[in-house]
Enzyme design. Structure first.
Site, PDB file in Angstrom:
ATOM      1  N   ASP A   1      41.439  28.143  22.889  1.00 21.84           N
ATOM      2  CA  ASP A   1      40.772  27.746  24.126  1.00 21.84           C
ATOM      3  C   ASP A   1      39.453  28.484  24.294  1.00 21.84           C
ATOM      4  O   ASP A   1      39.115  28.954  25.377  1.00 21.84           O
ATOM      5  CB  ASP A   1      41.681  28.001  25.326  1.00 21.84           C
ATOM      6  CG  ASP A   1      41.217  27.245  26.578  1.00 21.84           C
ATOM      7  OD1 ASP A   1      40.518  26.224  26.426  1.00 21.84           O
ATOM      8  OD2 ASP A   1      41.553  27.678  27.694  1.00 21.84           O
TER       9      ASP A   1
ATOM     10  N   LYS B   1      46.655  41.089  35.763  1.00 20.27           N
ATOM     11  CA  LYS B   1      46.935  39.667  35.869  1.00 20.27           C
ATOM     12  C   LYS B   1      48.418  39.502  36.178  1.00 20.27           C
ATOM     13  O   LYS B   1      49.272  39.840  35.359  1.00 20.27           O
ATOM     14  CB  LYS B   1      46.574  38.962  34.559  1.00 20.27           C
ATOM     15  CG  LYS B   1      46.807  37.458  34.563  1.00 20.27           C
ATOM     16  CD  LYS B   1      46.312  36.864  33.246  1.00 20.27           C
ATOM     17  CE  LYS B   1      46.479  35.360  33.203  1.00 20.27           C
ATOM     18  NZ  LYS B   1      45.957  34.782  31.943  1.00 20.27           N
TER      19      LYS B   1
END
Length: 615
Positions: free
Chosen positions: A150, A58
């Site tokens: 989240d 990432k």
């Protein structure tokens, strides 16, 4: 291709739209595919040059101090968590110009969001398995003082073996932190009010997802953010659509005040297991894992490693070979990975030369010997899995589709290709139905959709050869017929080579002489089934179809491939027509079975030999 590590942005853009003229790449890795890109960064699949291990990297685009801090915070959070239910972080790397990258485990799975898009809702046992695995992953984070903040279906990756991992700690924070970060549909009341949060906030979000898995919708909705906030703060959860034995779990997990919810994710697991045992018996977890595996296996074409043509890595085998485990349950039997060092325990130092110094957070797996190319038949397990199928375009729902899958191959990329080919006839049927549906007038579309929603479709399969060289499967698929109470039905077959993952075509099955215009007439020696010979006079042009379509001028020997099931004893041919233009009362089908000693002029000798040596 789906994301194996989810970027913490909602909208992805193709690479090159982010204003970045050059890309920094972590040295020592070769990129093999991009999984997603956006304003914040991008995620790629890469292979480590030294070991061959496949990872997900990432990247953060350079020049954004706030983004760099955010990515570092995510590394801190992930680095402190050690759990088989959480995506593992291997490295956090600083580039020469303020870029940063996380090197993480590449999970060969599809997001729970994609599974729900495809299947709408899951069986109660599968829902309980999702919730239990998620709670165990969240508990591991809570144990080191981290709240995910989240938790949502897009951040849960479901593997083809029915197990799942929690991903994307991009907005995670320490217990006691205040703020409104999160996804509104899953945010706890205390998040909406910017109060200090703890494990109960994640328990709330997990319960929202559990509710969605069981009902096909989130517990609270609103036309605006303000309306959604009011619903989370004041409305009682609408539990009518939840199976009655599971309603207490929803009520407890969605309590408005944190202290009214289970005190920890681990406590919630205990309550969950007691409820599951009482409602669905001691075998609930194994059935749930099998059901979830079936739902994920039905999406095998979306597995990121398989789509990139990669085997090995950390991919689980595509299949349903998950059995009962120890008394701790299927999930409890999975081992973890020990943390040997953490970002939070040291300093990440930027260096020159294009690559930043890194700290090893968790050891990367040792290099595995590359699988030798398969030149001989292989042994696999072939099974029919029951999995729900729902087409959102047409409304067609098949609650218990019979999906053929194989398991047992060491080469998971090859295994995924085979399972994709075994699924393809069903996918093609749905694609055809969508195209027909879109071509209808609007009023007819509404009527057809009503029929599809009120009457369930059926997908049935039958396996002929089960290896070691070929798997051959016959499919019977139907959907409600808009003009009456019947069904539009299709019979088709496929045979897949287990050594290559390729579905056989006419040249693979039949001698060259049969592929010519005159050679095709040899198939006339296959007799029409007796039950179709006396079919009503106006149906006979359709009932005799084997390799000739309803249009008698369209002769195509390739069509025989899709009407031939190979077995150890011989071949079976299906006669009949399924074109939309064929009258519904003429959509009859029947099979002709012939032994191999009567088929020596129709099939290639090597095909017959392989079939006779089958399992």
């Amino acid at each position: 291709m789906r994301l194996s590590v989810v970027l913490d942005i909602d909208v992805f853009r193709p690479s090159g739209e982010c204003g970045v003229t050059s890309r920094w790449r972590v040295s020592g890795f070769t990129e093999v595919g991009e999984l997603g890109a956006g304003a914040f960064g991008r995620v790629v699949l890469a292979r480590r040059d030294e070991t061959g291990h496949v990872v997900a990297i990432k990247y953060l685009h350079g020049g954004d101090a706030a983004g760099l801090a955010r990515l570092r915070d995510e590394a801190v959070s992930l680095g402190r968590v050690s759990s088989p239910y959480v995506v593992r972080l291997y490295r956090f790397i600083i580039g020469p110009e303020g870029q940063a990258a996380l090197v993480m485990e590449a999970v060969d799975g599809v997001s729970l969001a994609r599974v729900l898009d495809e299947h709408h809702r899951l069986s109660p046992e599968a829902c309980l398995v999702v919730l239990k695995g998620s709670l165990l992953g969240l508990h591991a984070a809570h144990q080191v003082g981290v709240v995910h903040r989240d938790y949502k279906p897009a951040n849960i990756l479901v593997r083809p073996d029915g197990l799942s991992k929690l991903a994307d700690f991009g907005v995670a924070a320490s217990i006691g932190h205040s703020g409104t970060a999160g996804t509104p549909r899953y945010m706890a009341p205390e998040q909406w009010q910017s109060q200090p949060i703890g494990p109960a906030a994640d328990v709330y979000a997990a319960t929202c997802v559990f509710f969605q898995c069981t009902t096909g919708r989130t517990p609270f909705t609103g036309e605006s953010t303000a309306a959604l906030m009011r619903a989370h703060l004041h409305d009682s959860p609408p539990v009518d659509g939840v199976p009655e034995p599971l309603r207490p779990l929803v009520v407890s997990g969605l309590a408005k005040r944190p202290e009214q919810r289970p005190s920890s994710a681990a406590e919630f697991v205990t309550v969950l297991e007691e409820a599951a045992l009482a409602a669905y018996g001691p075998d609930w977890e194994r059935r749930g894992v099998h059901a979830l595996a079936g739902a994920a296996a039905a999406l095998a074409a979306l597995l990121p490693l398989a789509a990139a043509g990669l085997g090995g890595g950390s991919a689980a085998a595509v299949g349903l070979g998950v059995g009962a485990q120890s008394s701790g349950g299927v999930l409890a039997a999975i081992g973890g990975t020990k943390v040997i060092a953490g970002v939070a325990a040291g300093v990440v130092v930027a260096t020159g030369g294009g690559v930043g110094a890194y700290q090893a957070l968790k050891p990367e797996p040792e290099r595995r010997p590359a699988a030798a190319p398969r030149t001989r038949p292989v042994n696999v397990t072939v099974a029919l899995a029951s999995a729900p199928v729902r087409d959102t375009t047409t409304g067609l729902t098949v609650p218990n589709a019979s999906v053929p899958t194989i398991s047992g191959l060491a080469d998971t990329a090859l295994q995924a290709r085979i399972n994709t080919e075994l699924r393809r006839p069903m996918d093609d049927f749905l694609t055809f139905q969508r195209s027909q549906y879109q071509g209808l007038p609007s009023a007819s579309r509404r009527f057809q959709r009503q029929e599809n929603q009120s009457r369930e479709g059926r997908f049935r399969t039958r396996i002929g050869l089960r290896g070691p060289r070929y798997v051959s499967v016959a499919y019977e698929m139907d959907r409600p017929y808009a003009a009456g109470s019947g069904f539009h039905r299709r019979h088709t077959t496929t045979t897949v080579d287990l050594t290559t993952g390729k579905a056989l075509n006419a040249a693979d099955l039949f001698p060259p002489a049969l592929l010519s215009a005159t050679g095709r007439t040899r198939f006339d020696q296959v007799p029409v089934p007796a039950e179709l010979r006396t079919y009503e006079a106006h149906c006979r042009p359709y009932s005799k179809v084997l390799y000739v379509s309803a249009d008698a001028n369209r002769r195509d020997v390739q069509a025989v491939v899709g009407r031939t099931l190979l077995t150890r004893a011989g071949a079976e041919f299906v006669f009949g027509a399924d074109d939309e233009e064929v009258p519904s009362d003429c959509q009859g089908f029947a099979w002709t079975k012939l032994p191999w000693n009567r088929l020596t002029t129709l099939f290639r000798p090597d095909v017959i030999k392989a079939a006779q040596r089958s399992n």
